[in-house]
Design a protein around this motif. Structure first.
Motif, PDB file in Angstrom:
ATOM      1  N   SER A  78      13.699  13.551 -20.546  1.00 60.39           N
ATOM      2  CA  SER A  78      13.769  11.932 -21.387  1.00 60.39           C
ATOM      3  C   SER A  78      14.856  11.239 -20.596  1.00 60.39           C
ATOM      4  O   SER A  78      14.846  10.090 -20.678  1.00 60.39           O
ATOM      5  CB  SER A  78      14.117  12.041 -22.713  1.00 60.39           C
ATOM      6  N   LEU A  79      15.844  11.909 -20.057  1.00 56.85           N
ATOM      7  CA  LEU A  79      16.883  11.127 -19.259  1.00 56.85           C
ATOM      8  C   LEU A  79      16.354  10.472 -17.856  1.00 56.85           C
ATOM      9  O   LEU A  79      16.440   9.313 -17.471  1.00 56.85           O
ATOM     10  CB  LEU A  79      18.044  12.072 -18.987  1.00 56.85           C
ATOM     11  N   TRP A  80      15.196  11.318 -17.374  1.00 61.82           N
ATOM     12  CA  TRP A  80      14.640  10.676 -16.282  1.00 61.82           C
ATOM     13  C   TRP A  80      13.765   9.507 -16.615  1.00 61.82           C
ATOM     14  O   TRP A  80      13.631   8.731 -15.754  1.00 61.82           O
ATOM     15  CB  TRP A  80      13.793  11.949 -15.568  1.00 61.82           C
ATOM     16  N   THR A  81      13.094   9.696 -17.421  1.00 59.73           N
ATOM     17  CA  THR A  81      12.109   8.589 -18.023  1.00 59.73           C
ATOM     18  C   THR A  81      12.769   7.441 -18.247  1.00 59.73           C
ATOM     19  O   THR A  81      12.822   6.134 -18.079  1.00 59.73           O
ATOM     20  CB  THR A  81      10.914   9.092 -19.067  1.00 59.73           C
ATOM     21  N   GLY A  82      13.991   7.720 -19.237  1.00 59.03           N
ATOM     22  CA  GLY A  82      14.751   6.644 -19.509  1.00 59.03           C
ATOM     23  C   GLY A  82      15.413   5.831 -18.570  1.00 59.03           C
ATOM     24  O   GLY A  82      15.323   4.534 -18.588  1.00 59.03           O
ATOM     25  N   LEU A  83      15.726   6.687 -17.530  1.00 60.65           N
ATOM     26  CA  LEU A  83      16.591   5.901 -16.241  1.00 60.65           C
ATOM     27  C   LEU A  83      15.489   4.920 -15.971  1.00 60.65           C
ATOM     28  O   LEU A  83      15.881   4.015 -14.962  1.00 60.65           O
ATOM     29  CB  LEU A  83      16.920   6.887 -15.300  1.00 60.65           C
ATOM     30  N   GLN A  84      14.196   5.269 -15.685  1.00 57.86           N
ATOM     31  CA  GLN A  84      13.195   4.232 -15.008  1.00 57.86           C
ATOM     32  C   GLN A  84      12.853   3.086 -15.807  1.00 57.86           C
ATOM     33  O   GLN A  84      12.558   2.128 -15.396  1.00 57.86           O
ATOM     34  CB  GLN A  84      11.740   5.197 -14.847  1.00 57.86           C
ATOM     35  N   LYS A  85      12.978   3.429 -17.155  1.00 57.70           N
ATOM     36  CA  LYS A  85      12.735   2.294 -18.101  1.00 57.70           C
ATOM     37  C   LYS A  85      13.742   1.076 -18.584  1.00 57.70           C
ATOM     38  O   LYS A  85      13.523   0.013 -18.777  1.00 57.70           O
ATOM     39  CB  LYS A  85      12.217   2.789 -19.446  1.00 57.70           C
ATOM     40  N   VAL A  86      14.988   1.596 -18.478  1.00 59.48           N
ATOM     41  CA  VAL A  86      15.790   0.949 -18.972  1.00 59.48           C
ATOM     42  C   VAL A  86      16.195  -0.339 -17.957  1.00 59.48           C
ATOM     43  O   VAL A  86      16.020  -0.298 -16.931  1.00 59.48           O
ATOM     44  CB  VAL A  86      17.597   1.546 -19.126  1.00 59.48           C
ATOM     45  N   SER A  87      16.952  -1.549 -18.447  1.00 56.44           N
ATOM     46  CA  SER A  87      17.187  -2.551 -17.738  1.00 56.44           C
ATOM     47  C   SER A  87      18.495  -2.256 -16.471  1.00 56.44           C
ATOM     48  O   SER A  87      19.339  -1.237 -17.007  1.00 56.44           O
ATOM     49  CB  SER A  87      17.635  -3.597 -18.663  1.00 56.44           C
ATOM     50  N   GLY A  88      18.486  -3.268 -15.758  1.00 60.57           N
ATOM     51  CA  GLY A  88      19.652  -2.832 -14.861  1.00 60.57           C
ATOM     52  C   GLY A  88      21.245  -2.911 -15.247  1.00 60.57           C
ATOM     53  O   GLY A  88      22.090  -2.254 -15.038  1.00 60.57           O
ATOM     54  N   SER A  89      21.149  -3.492 -16.540  1.00 59.59           N
ATOM     55  CA  SER A  89      22.624  -3.731 -17.237  1.00 59.59           C
ATOM     56  C   SER A  89      22.849  -2.269 -17.907  1.00 59.59           C
ATOM     57  O   SER A  89      24.100  -2.437 -18.117  1.00 59.59           O
ATOM     58  CB  SER A  89      22.621  -4.943 -18.077  1.00 59.59           C
ATOM     59  N   ALA A  90      21.888  -1.595 -18.398  1.00 62.41           N
ATOM     60  CA  ALA A  90      22.227  -0.244 -18.747  1.00 62.41           C
ATOM     61  C   ALA A  90      22.774   0.499 -17.473  1.00 62.41           C
ATOM     62  O   ALA A  90      23.835   1.441 -17.835  1.00 62.41           O
ATOM     63  CB  ALA A  90      21.052   0.426 -19.387  1.00 62.41           C
ATOM     64  N   ILE A  91      22.211   0.494 -16.492  1.00 61.76           N
ATOM     65  CA  ILE A  91      22.540   1.303 -15.450  1.00 61.76           C
ATOM     66  C   ILE A  91      24.076   0.636 -14.951  1.00 61.76           C
ATOM     67  O   ILE A  91      24.982   1.874 -14.728  1.00 61.76           O
ATOM     68  CB  ILE A  91      21.636   1.227 -14.054  1.00 61.76           C
ATOM     69  N   PHE A  92      24.278  -0.491 -14.841  1.00 62.94           N
ATOM     70  CA  PHE A  92      25.530  -1.101 -14.712  1.00 62.94           C
ATOM     71  C   PHE A  92      26.545  -0.530 -15.770  1.00 62.94           C
ATOM     72  O   PHE A  92      27.760  -0.274 -15.379  1.00 62.94           O
ATOM     73  CB  PHE A  92      25.251  -2.419 -14.730  1.00 62.94           C
ATOM     74  N   TYR A  93      26.265  -0.464 -16.777  1.00 63.95           N
ATOM     75  CA  TYR A  93      27.201  -0.062 -17.991  1.00 63.95           C
ATOM     76  C   TYR A  93      27.470   1.419 -17.717  1.00 63.95           C
ATOM     77  O   TYR A  93      28.593   1.587 -17.613  1.00 63.95           O
ATOM     78  CB  TYR A  93      26.510  -0.124 -19.362  1.00 63.95           C
ATOM     79  N   HIS A  94      26.561   2.163 -17.681  1.00 60.72           N
ATOM     80  CA  HIS A  94      26.796   3.689 -17.554  1.00 60.72           C
ATOM     81  C   HIS A  94      27.563   4.193 -16.072  1.00 60.72           C
ATOM     82  O   HIS A  94      28.235   5.288 -15.906  1.00 60.72           O
ATOM     83  CB  HIS A  94      25.501   4.534 -17.830  1.00 60.72           C
ATOM     84  N   MET A  95      27.175   3.167 -15.048  1.00 64.89           N
ATOM     85  CA  MET A  95      27.788   3.646 -13.869  1.00 64.89           C
ATOM     86  C   MET A  95      28.976   2.778 -13.547  1.00 64.89           C
ATOM     87  O   MET A  95      29.896   3.393 -12.997  1.00 64.89           O
ATOM     88  CB  MET A  95      26.895   3.603 -12.712  1.00 64.89           C
ATOM     89  N   HIS A  96      28.951   1.380 -13.495  1.00 67.39           N
ATOM     90  CA  HIS A  96      29.817   0.805 -13.206  1.00 67.39           C
ATOM     91  C   HIS A  96      31.102   0.423 -14.117  1.00 67.39           C
ATOM     92  O   HIS A  96      32.139   0.473 -13.957  1.00 67.39           O
ATOM     93  CB  HIS A  96      29.287  -0.589 -12.666  1.00 67.39           C
ATOM     94  N   HIS A  97      30.592  -0.041 -15.147  1.00 72.05           N
ATOM     95  CA  HIS A  97      31.552  -0.119 -16.564  1.00 72.05           C
ATOM     96  C   HIS A  97      32.230   1.081 -16.873  1.00 72.05           C
ATOM     97  O   HIS A  97      33.405   0.907 -17.357  1.00 72.05           O
ATOM     98  CB  HIS A  97      30.696  -0.735 -17.608  1.00 72.05           C
ATOM     99  N   SER A  98      31.788   2.243 -16.612  1.00 68.91           N
ATOM    100  CA  SER A  98      32.579   3.429 -16.817  1.00 68.91           C
ATOM    101  C   SER A  98      33.849   3.490 -16.215  1.00 68.91           C
ATOM    102  O   SER A  98      34.670   4.084 -16.518  1.00 68.91           O
ATOM    103  CB  SER A  98      31.624   4.767 -16.822  1.00 68.91           C
TER     104      SER A  98
END
Lengths: 214, 413
Positions: free
Chosen positions: A26-46
């Protein structure tokens, strides 16, 4: 006449993305579904949230895989994804998925974590706003740097790569294009937020500018 | 109302941060907003509102704070709802829902219909949303409690109100629910200038330690919490007993026992009985106004423990971290959001794990100091009133005119 450098800052607010992950699949499928701003939050904003804890896994995905899925090898790989190396969120997402895919492919069953330990996908609403500080030359640039907060450093150094779409940052662009300070611009561009916290980065940039001035 | 000004925080967060908050407030403009809750004093919500309202006013926002009225029976009902939302098994009757609806109607006159924003705190005043007549005024529901195990019947009733708001705000993403509206995440925060957190001079700390008969020379392990099984004070005693084999130290369990909670009295008695068998344990049953005393104990502590088995956010952990203390905390609720294991403290799951980490910190004071420093910086970046205020300003903008991703202000052509 030299174009002024306007210092902006960036503020963020988190929004629940309405999606959780309870195992690797579900992490793998979630990563495909979420918006770019979610990737940004978990990767850059951290980087911003934990910017002084340089010894720890910096991104949220690596931390979760390490802590709750007990997959240290995968956690190390995910932690090695340095958002600084990428110029688009899409590329960051693809890199993360590329690391996850072999693990997802070789598993027959997926251990689920309890509900309280699930990964919560968060999106970000970000606002960039002028701080009122402007630089016109190297001395004023250095003076402004001493006054700006970490939100401003985040905007001009980290967020800039995604906005510019190339391996650069706002400071280096301005120094090179407007002040013709190519060598200084290059040195600043080689400083990594993964190696230094934002305050250390600021000190390093000020040191480089002062060295150039002297 | 606290007479606090944003500039007072400049020495703590830096003038750049204050300058940026003011710049952000300019983006928001001189909007009017009304906060509505159910009590003017006592409890965490009133405490937070006292400084949020003062700081928002200092930024030029027109802020009003309104408290709803109701007969004691209404507040008994809302207390029952509160417990049910926390997952307690309680009896809920149709009459309770009727009384809730009726008292909500009686309070509708208190809504400022000209305000740009109405912010309703917690479930008690949620029924006031029926006063909404237009989309011009934006309505925000700020939920301060953990809904992850909420009773389906009570939540189902309240949800019909909540979904009429423009947005809901939760402390943690784990508390969010499936809703048709945006759910923002704003963690709570502490005020570094309050009596609970302000700097104390050494003589103040020493005076308080003397008053309680605490040896200032011997390492102190401290847990501050109500005498409640969910905070596991007996587990802390057991961990301390294990640590005592290796270190000559003392344990302070400081907290209160709520008069309206017979269980806390029983827990306190049990803790006292068990503590009588172990040397150097100080049980301090303090009144709820003992802010300076708690502050002094936290500053005097060598290691702070918060061995909760269930926790909301755990602001007491934030307070200790802000004082530069390494915290050994139960890996539950908001404690997990605050403690970065091995960096700003240690997360533990058992009595043995607690004892092990406390021993480790007592044996390595340089590591404890480094961890405490990282903890303080983590709080400075994420959990101080200034960050909380910034979040609120951004929330007002995001609710007034929603956007995705990054927006520039002023908008770029």
């Amino acid at each position: 006449m030299v174009e002024q450098f306007l210092f902006y800052s960036e503020a963020h607010i988190a929004v629940w993305a309405g999606l959780t992950a309870s195992n690797l699949y579900s992490l793998w499928t979630g990563l495909q579904k979420v918006s770019g701003s979610a990737i940004f939050y978990h990767m850059h904003h951290s980087l911003l949230r934990r910017h002084f804890t340089t010894s720890d896994y910096m991104n949220d995905f690596a931390r979760w895989v390490w802590t709750y899925l007990n997959q240290p090898a995968l956690a190390e790989k995910l932690a090695s994804v340095d958002p600084w190396e990428f110029t688009s969120v899409r590329d960051v997402r693809e890199k993360l998925l590329a690391y996850l895919e072999p693990y997802v492919g070789e598993m027959e069953t997926f251990m689920r974590v309890p509900e309280r330990d699930e990964f919560q996908f968060i999106e970000l609403r970000s606002l960039a706003f002028p701080t009122g500080l402007t630089a016109i030359d190297l001395p004023s640039f250095r003076d402004c740097l001493r006054q700006v907060g970490h939100g401003s450093l985040f905007y001009h150094l980290i967020e800039a790569r995604l906005r510019l779409g190339r391996r650069s940052n706002d400071f280096s662009e301005w120094l090179s294009d407007c002040l013709k300070e190519d060598a200084l611009a290059e040195r600043i561009n080689n400083l990594s937020p993964y190696a230094y916290n934002l305050w250390q980065l600021r000190s390093k940039i000020i040191e480089l500018v002062e060295a150039r001035l002297s | 109302m606290n007479k606090i000004r944003l500039d007072d925080y400049a020495p703590i967060v830096g003038s750049a941060e204050i300058h940026e908050i003011r710049a952000l407030a300019e983006c928001v403009g001189p909007v009017s907003l009304q906060h509505i809750n159910s009590t003017a004093t006592g409890g965490g919500v009133a405490e937070i509102l006292s400084w949020v309202v003062a700081l928002m006013k200092d930024l030029g926002l027109k802020v009003k704070w309104t408290v709803i009225d109701g007969p004691p029976t209404f507040f008994e009902v809302t207390k029952t709802f509160h417990n049910a939302l926390h997952g307690a098994r309680v009896s809920v009757t149709p009459e309770m829902f009727e009384l809730f609806t009726e008292v909500s109607k009686q309070n509708l006159r208190k809504v400022d219909r000209r305000a740009d924003f109405v912010i309703v705190h917690d479930p008690q005043p949620v029924g006031l949303i029926v006063a909404r007549k237009n989309r011009r005024t934006r309505w925000i529901w700020r939920c301060h409690i953990d809904l992850s195990e909420a009773d389906a019947r009570v939540w189902g009733f309240l949800r019909t109100y909540v979904e009429r708001f423009d947005a809901a705000v939760f402390h943690l993403p784990e508390y969010a629910k499936e809703l048709l509206i945006d759910q923002f995440i704003i963690p709570p925060a502490i005020d570094p200038l309050s009596d609970k957190n302000r700097e104390l001079n050494p003589s103040e700390i020493e005076g308080i330690l003397n008053r309680f008969g605490i040896d200032p020379e011997k390492p102190i392990i401290l847990q501050v919490s109500r005498f409640d099984r969910l905070k596991d004070p007996l587990g802390v005693l057991e961990a301390y007993r294990l640590v005592r084999h290796w270190h000559d130290c003392q344990l302070i369990l400081a907290g209160g026992s709520a008069a309206d909670d017979p269980e806390s009295g029983r827990v306190l008695a049990e803790v006292r009985e068990r503590a009588a068998e172990i040397p150097d344990v100080h049980i301090l049953d303090l009144p709820p106004t003992s802010h300076v005393e708690i502050n002094a104990l936290q500053r005097a502590a060598t290691v702070v423990v918060q061995k909760s088995v269930k926790e909301g956010f755990g602001l007491v952990v934030t307070e200790a971290m802000w004082k530069g203390k390494p915290v050994v905390g139960g890996a539950v609720g908001g404690i997990r959001r605050q403690i970065i294991h091995g960096s700003t403290g240690f997360l533990v799951h058992t009595v043995e794990g607690t004892a092990f980490r406390v021993r480790q910190l007592l044996s390595h004071p340089e590591m404890a100091a480094q961890m405490g420093q990282a903890a303080r910086e983590y709080v400075r970046t994420n959990f101080l009133v200034t960050q909380y205020l910034k979040n609120w300003l951004l929330l007002l903008l995001a609710v007034r005119k929603p956007w995705k991703g990054l927006m520039h202000w002023p908008k770029r052509g």
